[in-house]
Motif scaffolding. Structure first.
Motif, PDB file in Angstrom:
ATOM      1  N   ALA A  33       0.835  -1.215   0.000  1.00  0.00           N
ATOM      2  CA  ALA A  33       0.000   0.000   0.000  1.00  0.00           C
ATOM      3  C   ALA A  33       0.867   1.261   0.000  1.00  0.00           C
ATOM      4  O   ALA A  33       0.509   2.255  -0.638  1.00  0.00           O
ATOM      5  N   LEU A  34       1.993   1.226   0.703  1.00  0.00           N
ATOM      6  CA  LEU A  34       2.890   2.388   0.702  1.00  0.00           C
ATOM      7  C   LEU A  34       3.310   2.734  -0.723  1.00  0.00           C
ATOM      8  O   LEU A  34       3.325   3.898  -1.116  1.00  0.00           O
ATOM      9  N   PHE A  40       5.074   5.696  -2.536  1.00  0.00           N
ATOM     10  CA  PHE A  40       6.311   5.578  -1.776  1.00  0.00           C
ATOM     11  C   PHE A  40       7.373   4.920  -2.645  1.00  0.00           C
ATOM     12  O   PHE A  40       7.110   3.944  -3.337  1.00  0.00           O
ATOM     13  N   SER A  41       8.563   5.422  -2.622  1.00  0.00           N
ATOM     14  CA  SER A  41       9.669   4.897  -3.423  1.00  0.00           C
ATOM     15  C   SER A  41      10.109   3.519  -2.933  1.00  0.00           C
ATOM     16  O   SER A  41      10.306   3.308  -1.732  1.00  0.00           O
ATOM     17  N   LYS A  42      10.290   2.587  -3.874  1.00  0.00           N
ATOM     18  CA  LYS A  42      10.791   1.256  -3.520  1.00  0.00           C
ATOM     19  C   LYS A  42      12.203   1.358  -2.952  1.00  0.00           C
ATOM     20  O   LYS A  42      12.572   0.606  -2.053  1.00  0.00           O
ATOM     21  N   GLY A  43      12.989   2.291  -3.463  1.00  0.00           N
ATOM     22  CA  GLY A  43      14.353   2.493  -2.969  1.00  0.00           C
ATOM     23  C   GLY A  43      14.369   2.969  -1.528  1.00  0.00           C
ATOM     24  O   GLY A  43      15.175   2.502  -0.716  1.00  0.00           O
ATOM     25  N   LEU A  48      14.842   1.791   4.362  1.00  0.00           N
ATOM     26  CA  LEU A  48      14.238   1.660   5.687  1.00  0.00           C
ATOM     27  C   LEU A  48      14.317   0.221   6.191  1.00  0.00           C
ATOM     28  O   LEU A  48      14.629  -0.014   7.360  1.00  0.00           O
ATOM     29  N   LYS A  49      14.062  -0.731   5.314  1.00  0.00           N
ATOM     30  CA  LYS A  49      14.112  -2.142   5.711  1.00  0.00           C
ATOM     31  C   LYS A  49      15.505  -2.548   6.163  1.00  0.00           C
ATOM     32  O   LYS A  49      15.657  -3.406   7.025  1.00  0.00           O
ATOM     33  N   THR A  58      12.472  13.017   3.869  1.00  0.00           N
ATOM     34  CA  THR A  58      11.726  11.760   3.775  1.00  0.00           C
ATOM     35  C   THR A  58      11.081  11.427   5.111  1.00  0.00           C
ATOM     36  O   THR A  58       9.922  11.001   5.162  1.00  0.00           O
ATOM     37  N   LEU A  59      11.811  11.627   6.203  1.00  0.00           N
ATOM     38  CA  LEU A  59      11.227  11.413   7.532  1.00  0.00           C
ATOM     39  C   LEU A  59      10.013  12.314   7.742  1.00  0.00           C
ATOM     40  O   LEU A  59       8.979  11.881   8.264  1.00  0.00           O
TER      41      LEU A  59
END
Length: 81
Positions: A33-34, A40-43, A48-49, A58-59
């Motif tokens: 959903a992000l 939301f960027s995959k990068g 974050l992961k 971004t924060l």
């Protein structure tokens, strides 16, 4: 998972984005959903992961998107705690 960001006076400073995953779960928002619903960027999601550095902009975007505080997204823990 923790990310070492810098060394200051012999203390390793640690940032963790673990609170973000709890916040997303509490809000019922998946990583899919992000990307799809919030553009939301995959990068960024990958960063974050893996607890890599992200920008303060971004924060800010994450906090605005989730209507939450920075402590709901990240945690700072000095090494040794």
């Amino acid at each position: 998972m923790r990310s070492i960001i810098r060394i200051d006076r012999g203390v390793i400073l640690i940032i963790s984005y673990e609170p973000l995953w709890r916040t997303l779960k509490a809000e019922g928002i998946s990583t899919y959903a992000l990307i799809k619903d919030y553009s939301f960027s995959k990068g960024t999601l990958d960063s974050l992961k893996h607890n890599r550095n992200i920008s303060t902009a971004t924060l800010n975007d994450i906090c605005n998107m989730l209507n939450c505080d920075i402590t709901d997204v990240m945690k700072f823990t000095p090494d040794g705690d």
